[in-house]
Scaffold this motif. Sequence first.
Motif, PDB file in Angstrom:
ATOM      1  N   PRO A  33       0.805  -1.234   0.000  1.00  0.00           N
ATOM      2  CA  PRO A  33       0.000   0.000   0.000  1.00  0.00           C
ATOM      3  C   PRO A  33       0.832   1.276   0.000  1.00  0.00           C
ATOM      4  O   PRO A  33       0.450   2.269  -0.629  1.00  0.00           O
ATOM      5  CB  PRO A  33      -0.828  -0.123   1.286  1.00  0.00           C
ATOM      6  CG  PRO A  33      -0.942  -1.582   1.523  1.00  0.00           C
ATOM      7  CD  PRO A  33       0.346  -2.175   1.044  1.00  0.00           C
ATOM      8  N   LEU A  34       1.991   1.266   0.677  1.00  0.00           N
ATOM      9  CA  LEU A  34       2.813   2.473   0.745  1.00  0.00           C
ATOM     10  C   LEU A  34       3.501   2.796  -0.573  1.00  0.00           C
ATOM     11  O   LEU A  34       4.008   3.910  -0.754  1.00  0.00           O
ATOM     12  CB  LEU A  34       3.850   2.343   1.862  1.00  0.00           C
ATOM     13  CG  LEU A  34       3.298   2.331   3.292  1.00  0.00           C
ATOM     14  CD1 LEU A  34       4.422   2.155   4.295  1.00  0.00           C
ATOM     15  CD2 LEU A  34       2.509   3.612   3.597  1.00  0.00           C
ATOM     16  N   ASP A  35       3.516   1.826  -1.498  1.00  0.00           N
ATOM     17  CA  ASP A  35       4.143   2.068  -2.795  1.00  0.00           C
ATOM     18  C   ASP A  35       3.349   3.060  -3.645  1.00  0.00           C
ATOM     19  O   ASP A  35       3.854   3.535  -4.676  1.00  0.00           O
ATOM     20  CB  ASP A  35       4.310   0.749  -3.569  1.00  0.00           C
ATOM     21  CG  ASP A  35       5.340  -0.168  -2.920  1.00  0.00           C
ATOM     22  OD1 ASP A  35       6.200   0.342  -2.175  1.00  0.00           O
ATOM     23  OD2 ASP A  35       5.280  -1.390  -3.147  1.00  0.00           O
ATOM     24  N   PHE A  36       2.128   3.385  -3.211  1.00  0.00           N
ATOM     25  CA  PHE A  36       1.318   4.357  -3.935  1.00  0.00           C
ATOM     26  C   PHE A  36       1.630   5.795  -3.507  1.00  0.00           C
ATOM     27  O   PHE A  36       1.000   6.745  -3.988  1.00  0.00           O
ATOM     28  CB  PHE A  36      -0.175   4.092  -3.717  1.00  0.00           C
ATOM     29  CG  PHE A  36      -0.661   2.804  -4.335  1.00  0.00           C
ATOM     30  CD1 PHE A  36      -0.591   2.600  -5.698  1.00  0.00           C
ATOM     31  CD2 PHE A  36      -1.195   1.796  -3.541  1.00  0.00           C
ATOM     32  CE1 PHE A  36      -1.039   1.424  -6.274  1.00  0.00           C
ATOM     33  CE2 PHE A  36      -1.651   0.608  -4.105  1.00  0.00           C
ATOM     34  CZ  PHE A  36      -1.575   0.425  -5.473  1.00  0.00           C
ATOM     35  N   PHE A  37       2.602   5.954  -2.594  1.00  0.00           N
ATOM     36  CA  PHE A  37       2.934   7.289  -2.073  1.00  0.00           C
ATOM     37  C   PHE A  37       4.449   7.461  -2.033  1.00  0.00           C
ATOM     38  O   PHE A  37       5.194   6.492  -2.159  1.00  0.00           O
ATOM     39  CB  PHE A  37       2.335   7.460  -0.669  1.00  0.00           C
ATOM     40  CG  PHE A  37       0.891   7.098  -0.587  1.00  0.00           C
ATOM     41  CD1 PHE A  37      -0.090   8.018  -0.907  1.00  0.00           C
ATOM     42  CD2 PHE A  37       0.496   5.811  -0.209  1.00  0.00           C
ATOM     43  CE1 PHE A  37      -1.427   7.681  -0.859  1.00  0.00           C
ATOM     44  CE2 PHE A  37      -0.845   5.458  -0.154  1.00  0.00           C
ATOM     45  CZ  PHE A  37      -1.810   6.393  -0.482  1.00  0.00           C
ATOM     46  N   GLU A  38       4.871   8.700  -1.852  1.00  0.00           N
ATOM     47  CA  GLU A  38       6.305   8.932  -1.753  1.00  0.00           C
ATOM     48  C   GLU A  38       6.598  10.118  -0.840  1.00  0.00           C
ATOM     49  O   GLU A  38       5.708  10.919  -0.516  1.00  0.00           O
ATOM     50  CB  GLU A  38       6.915   9.170  -3.137  1.00  0.00           C
ATOM     51  CG  GLU A  38       6.430  10.420  -3.840  1.00  0.00           C
ATOM     52  CD  GLU A  38       7.046  10.582  -5.225  1.00  0.00           C
ATOM     53  OE1 GLU A  38       7.659   9.623  -5.716  1.00  0.00           O
ATOM     54  OE2 GLU A  38       6.913  11.679  -5.804  1.00  0.00           O
ATOM     55  N   GLY A  39       7.861  10.235  -0.427  1.00  0.00           N
ATOM     56  CA  GLY A  39       8.305  11.370   0.372  1.00  0.00           C
ATOM     57  C   GLY A  39       7.642  11.469   1.722  1.00  0.00           C
ATOM     58  O   GLY A  39       7.359  10.470   2.394  1.00  0.00           O
ATOM     59  N   GLU A  40       7.367  12.708   2.128  1.00  0.00           N
ATOM     60  CA  GLU A  40       6.752  12.969   3.427  1.00  0.00           C
ATOM     61  C   GLU A  40       5.361  12.355   3.526  1.00  0.00           C
ATOM     62  O   GLU A  40       4.940  11.930   4.605  1.00  0.00           O
ATOM     63  CB  GLU A  40       6.686  14.476   3.686  1.00  0.00           C
ATOM     64  CG  GLU A  40       8.049  15.128   3.849  1.00  0.00           C
ATOM     65  CD  GLU A  40       7.944  16.612   4.123  1.00  0.00           C
ATOM     66  OE1 GLU A  40       6.807  17.130   4.186  1.00  0.00           O
ATOM     67  OE2 GLU A  40       8.994  17.261   4.288  1.00  0.00           O
ATOM     68  N   GLU A  41       4.648  12.330   2.406  1.00  0.00           N
ATOM     69  CA  GLU A  41       3.298  11.768   2.428  1.00  0.00           C
ATOM     70  C   GLU A  41       3.343  10.262   2.679  1.00  0.00           C
ATOM     71  O   GLU A  41       2.452   9.714   3.311  1.00  0.00           O
ATOM     72  CB  GLU A  41       2.567  12.082   1.124  1.00  0.00           C
ATOM     73  CG  GLU A  41       2.206  13.552   0.998  1.00  0.00           C
ATOM     74  CD  GLU A  41       1.192  13.798  -0.083  1.00  0.00           C
ATOM     75  OE1 GLU A  41       1.150  12.998  -1.038  1.00  0.00           O
ATOM     76  OE2 GLU A  41       0.443  14.797   0.019  1.00  0.00           O
ATOM     77  N   LYS A  42       4.372   9.600   2.192  1.00  0.00           N
ATOM     78  CA  LYS A  42       4.522   8.167   2.439  1.00  0.00           C
ATOM     79  C   LYS A  42       4.670   7.912   3.936  1.00  0.00           C
ATOM     80  O   LYS A  42       4.053   6.993   4.486  1.00  0.00           O
ATOM     81  CB  LYS A  42       5.736   7.632   1.686  1.00  0.00           C
ATOM     82  CG  LYS A  42       5.883   6.113   1.733  1.00  0.00           C
ATOM     83  CD  LYS A  42       6.976   5.656   0.775  1.00  0.00           C
ATOM     84  CE  LYS A  42       7.022   4.137   0.677  1.00  0.00           C
ATOM     85  NZ  LYS A  42       7.979   3.680  -0.362  1.00  0.00           N
TER      86      LYS A  42
END
Length: 202
Positions: free
Chosen positions: A57-66
Amino acid sequence: KKAEEQIVNERNLSESILNSMPGVFYLYDESGKFIRWNKNLETVSGYNTEEVSHIHPLDFFEGEEKALVAERIAKVFADGSAEVEAEFIDKNRVKKPYYFNGWATTYEKKRCLIGVGVDITDRKRAENALQVSEEKYRYLFNNNPALIVIWDPETLKILEVNEKVYELYGYSREEYLNMNVLQYRPAEDHEKIKEFAARMSA
């Protein structure tokens, strides 16, 4: 045979409901392995069924938002629910703002997170347009050569002044916001101001 047919029918109904949802639906365990999801998740993400089953699931986000989403996922498992707004990244690295809401649940004896996500692009666009509009208004308000005082005719309390006013009279903006309109006008204007306020409040 009837029991098997009932199970199939219930599963088909469940899939139909999930796939008719306007947003994305997902169910994954504490390790982040997707267990169930609707077709919208595949459509939005660009990943096929096989790919989704192996993605985290975290692969859909990056950086601080992850990091933020990871913290909210942990909150779901710790407190039972959480929500977050974040940029969802699809397979082609295109970002879209989404609002996600998740709840802790038990599925097949595993602790899982069940959640939904909704595209909030239109809402964000409206918010940005409103912010730009407010900034333009603030610029025109403060750079207007005329003296502008906004006040409440019922209480006579000053609500806002532009920069020209406090440049001319010497009070700060904060001081004006703690005054009423009579306090900075000469005594001979008070009756006229009161009469005007009464007409405006009528």
